[in-house]
Every structure is written in structure tokens, then in C-alpha cells.
Design a protein around this motif. Structure first.
Motif, short mmCIF file in Angstrom:
data_model
loop_
_atom_site.label_atom_id
_atom_site.label_comp_id
_atom_site.label_asym_id
_atom_site.label_seq_id
_atom_site.Cartn_x
_atom_site.Cartn_y
_atom_site.Cartn_z
N PHE A 135 0.85 -1.19 0.00
CA PHE A 135 0.00 0.00 0.00
C PHE A 135 0.89 1.24 0.00
N VAL A 136 0.36 2.34 -0.52
CA VAL A 136 1.14 3.57 -0.63
C VAL A 136 0.72 4.62 0.38
N ASN A 137 -0.52 4.58 0.86
CA ASN A 137 -1.01 5.58 1.80
C ASN A 137 -1.12 5.00 3.21
N ASN A 138 -2.12 4.17 3.44
CA ASN A 138 -2.35 3.67 4.80
C ASN A 138 -3.17 2.40 4.79
N SER A 139 -3.16 1.77 5.93
CA SER A 139 -3.94 0.56 6.17
C SER A 139 -4.58 0.69 7.54
N SER A 140 -5.71 0.02 7.74
CA SER A 140 -6.34 0.09 9.06
C SER A 140 -7.08 -1.20 9.37
N ILE A 141 -7.31 -1.39 10.65
CA ILE A 141 -8.05 -2.53 11.18
C ILE A 141 -9.16 -1.96 12.05
N ALA A 145 -12.30 -0.36 8.21
CA ALA A 145 -12.22 -1.53 7.33
C ALA A 145 -13.56 -2.26 7.27
N GLU A 146 -14.24 -2.39 8.42
CA GLU A 146 -15.53 -3.08 8.44
C GLU A 146 -16.61 -2.26 7.75
N MET A 147 -16.52 -0.93 7.82
CA MET A 147 -17.44 -0.08 7.08
C MET A 147 -17.28 -0.28 5.58
N VAL A 173 -22.00 0.00 11.76
CA VAL A 173 -20.78 -0.26 12.52
C VAL A 173 -20.78 0.49 13.84
N LEU A 174 -21.27 1.73 13.83
CA LEU A 174 -21.34 2.48 15.08
C LEU A 174 -22.31 1.84 16.08
N ARG A 175 -23.39 1.25 15.57
CA ARG A 175 -24.34 0.60 16.45
C ARG A 175 -23.71 -0.64 17.12
N ARG A 176 -22.94 -1.39 16.35
CA ARG A 176 -22.27 -2.57 16.92
C ARG A 176 -21.04 -2.16 17.73
N PHE A 177 -20.29 -1.20 17.20
CA PHE A 177 -19.06 -0.69 17.78
C PHE A 177 -18.16 -1.83 18.28
N PRO A 178 -17.65 -2.63 17.37
CA PRO A 178 -16.81 -3.76 17.79
C PRO A 178 -15.46 -3.29 18.31
N LEU A 179 -15.04 -3.86 19.41
CA LEU A 179 -13.72 -3.61 19.98
C LEU A 179 -12.85 -4.84 19.72
N VAL A 273 -9.10 -5.85 6.68
CA VAL A 273 -8.00 -4.90 6.67
C VAL A 273 -8.18 -3.98 5.47
N SER A 274 -8.16 -2.68 5.70
CA SER A 274 -8.23 -1.74 4.59
C SER A 274 -6.83 -1.43 4.08
#
Length: 302
Positions: A135-141, A145-147, A173-179, A273-274
Motif C-alpha cells: 500500500f502507498v497511503n495507509n492501512s487500518s483494522i 475496514a468493516e465499514m 458499525v457504530l451501532r455494533r461498535f466492535p472492539l 484490513v483496509s
């Protein structure tokens, strides 16, 4: 200059805008700048195949550069093909956000971008990778990523547009808000955490009001981790409000770490993973590393 110009006709601002007309416009612009350009409009699997073929031709001396037009996901795919090869990459910013082009300081209009490519000035910039995916910019977990995964399912299954689908995905995703329970391991230390969001940047991101989400440098050879400490939807929404008015406090809102490589462990069977706005389902542990100056790009300045 001899260039292969590969445009993602299925994404960004190209989709629905008339691929044939765009190809003709690009042909004229490159010709005006003295570049011998062969243009390919492709999508899906054909896009990557065209990139790999162009790289091989460049390595054999038949091309001087590979130029790719599309959004950040398309440019990321091209970087995955070209990183480490020495073949210069030219960027045509034809996406919605064009973060990589902006951080490179490229013009966002086609004529300006073609002009930069024609000058032939080359910069070496870093790429990053996770489990072999560049990747050239960023990645997230986590949340983002789930959105994106939910958004893509809606687009495929219900035919929703990108932005309505993303809005619905965000509410879900906000309603579930997984941690996520994760262990972050780097440079001889391990830190357990419970977080909704981990962000891994290819070099450091600025969270200030005047340059939100931008990077001052693309060649420092580091990964920058941001681990969000807020554990409720309300805390996250308040964070978003403060971000909108430039009141983020990196020390208070995030745990920030600059590293060369990092391993993120989880008991989950897989994680969304995004990667530069695209998502993949990867099995942990997630092994991130920087590849300093592995990508040569046609861009002015340093």
C-alpha cells in the motif's frame, strides 16, 4: 519518452464519463508533450495483467515508464507491481480523493499531470506492505475496514451507490461498535490493547487543521501507528467533531508509534484490513513493514 498509459475505466471519475473520449484526450495531451504513449483502458483482472505486462516491457527496455490513471486503490495496485523493479510510475489522478497524488504535490488536472510525467523527473518514495500486500497511503483494522467491507457488500448485493452505502455501513458499525483485542509487537516489545481502530500510515500523517490527513514526507522509511483509545460510539463521535474543527490532540486521542515494522496479533480467525481504501480479509498475525524508497515515481521536487 515511451510510456504505457493504463487507465482504470471502472473506477474513480472515469466510470460513466466516456472511456473512448478520455483515451483520445490523453493521446492528444501526451502527443503535445512529446511522449509516445500507448493507451490501454482496462478494469478488473485485466488491469493488473496490463500493469505486469508493461513492467516486463519496461524491464526489457521497450518502455521508459508505466503511467497509471485511477484512484488510490488503482495506484496502490500499480505500486505493488512496480515496487522494487526500478521502473518509473507516472500518476494520473483520476480518483475521487487522490491522496497519494496530493501528497506527491502533483497537479490534479490531466494537463498538469501529463506535463509532470513528460518532464521525466524521478523521485524515490517508500511503500509499505502487510502480509505481502503493498500500500502507498495507509492501512487500518477495525471500524473503517468493516465499514468499507459492508459498503462493498451493499454495492454488490443491493446495487446502492458508493456514498449512500457508506453512510448506511457507518451507522451499522457504530451501532455494533466492535472492539478488537490485539497485541502489537514491534522492536522487542509487546503491547496488548482493546481498541475499535488501528491505523498504519506509510510515513507520518498530519492531524492538524490546516493539513488534515496529509504527509509532509514520503521517504522517511517508517510506519506510523495510531491506536484509538476511545471505547464508545459517543467518544468516537466527539472525536470526529473535534477533528472537524482542528482540535485533535495526538497525545490524548491516540497512542502513536513510529516503527520500521510491526506485527499485530489477534485470536480472530481473520480480520478485515483496509489498504488504500480497498479491503481484504487477512489471517493474523498481520506483519507490516516499510520498504524504503522502493518505488520510483515521476514527480517534480523532493
Amino acid at each position: 519518452m515511451r510510456a504505457r498509459v493504463i487507465v482504470n475505466k471502472g473506477g474513480g471519475t472515469v466510470k460513466g464519463s466516456g472511456a473512448d473520449e478520455l483515451a483520445e484526450q490523453l493521446r492528444d495531451l501526451f502527443q503535445q508533450k512529446g511522449v509516445e504513449a500507448s493507451i490501454i483502458m482496462a478494469s478488473g483482472d485485466e488491469l493488473r495483467q496490463a500493469m505486469e505486462t508493461a513492467r516486463l516491457e519496461a524491464e526489457m527496455g521497450r518502455l521508459d515508464a508505466v503511467v497509471v490513471g485511477g484512484g488510490d486503490g488503482t495506484i496502490s495496485a500499480a505500486a505493488g507491481v512496480l515496487a522494487g523493479s526500478g521502473v518509473p510510475l507516472g500518476v494520473l489522478p483520476l480518483g475521487t480523493l487522490n491522496h497519494f497524488a496530493k501528497d506527491l504535490g502533483l497537479p490534479l488536472d490531466l494537463e498538469g499531470a501529463v506535463g509532470v510525467i513528460a518532464k521525466g523527473a524521478v523521485r524515490a518514495v517508500d511503500v509499505a506492505e502487510v502480509n505481502g500486500r503493498v500500500f502507498v497511503n495507509n492501512s487500518s483494522i477495525g471500524l473503517y475496514a468493516e465499514m468499507v467491507a459492508d459498503r462493498e457488500r451493499q454495492q454488490d448485493d443491493a446495487g446502492r451507490g458508493k456514498w449512500p452505502a457508506l453512510a448506511i455501513a457507518g451507522l451499522r458499525v457504530l451501532r455494533r461498535f466492535p472492539l478488537r483485542r490485539l497485541s502489537i509487537c514491534a522492536e522487542g516489545w509487546t503491547r496488548p490493547c482493546k481498541t475499535p481502530f488501528v491505523f498504519v500510515g506509510n510515513n507520518s500523517y498530519d492531524l492538524s487543521l490546516f493539513n488534515p490527513g496529509g504527509r509532509a514526507a514520503l521517504d522517511r522509511g517508517e510506519l506510523c501507528l495510531y491506536v484509538l483509545d476511545h471505547r464508545s460510539p459517543w467518544g468516537l463521535l466527539w472525536l470526529g467533531v473535534r477533528a472537524a474543527v482542528g482540535r485533535l490532540d495526538q497525545e490524548r486521542d491516540f497512542d502513536r508509534m513510529a516503527v520500521k515494522d510491526v506485527e499485530i496479533r489477534s485470536d480472530a480467525h481473520h480480520l478485515w484490513v483496509s489498504l488504500d481504501g480497498e479491503v481484504e480479509k487477512l489471517r493474523p498475525p498481520l506483519r507490516y513493514r516499510t520498504r524504503p524508497k522502493a518505488l520510483r515515481v515521476l514527480a517534480a521536487g523532493t
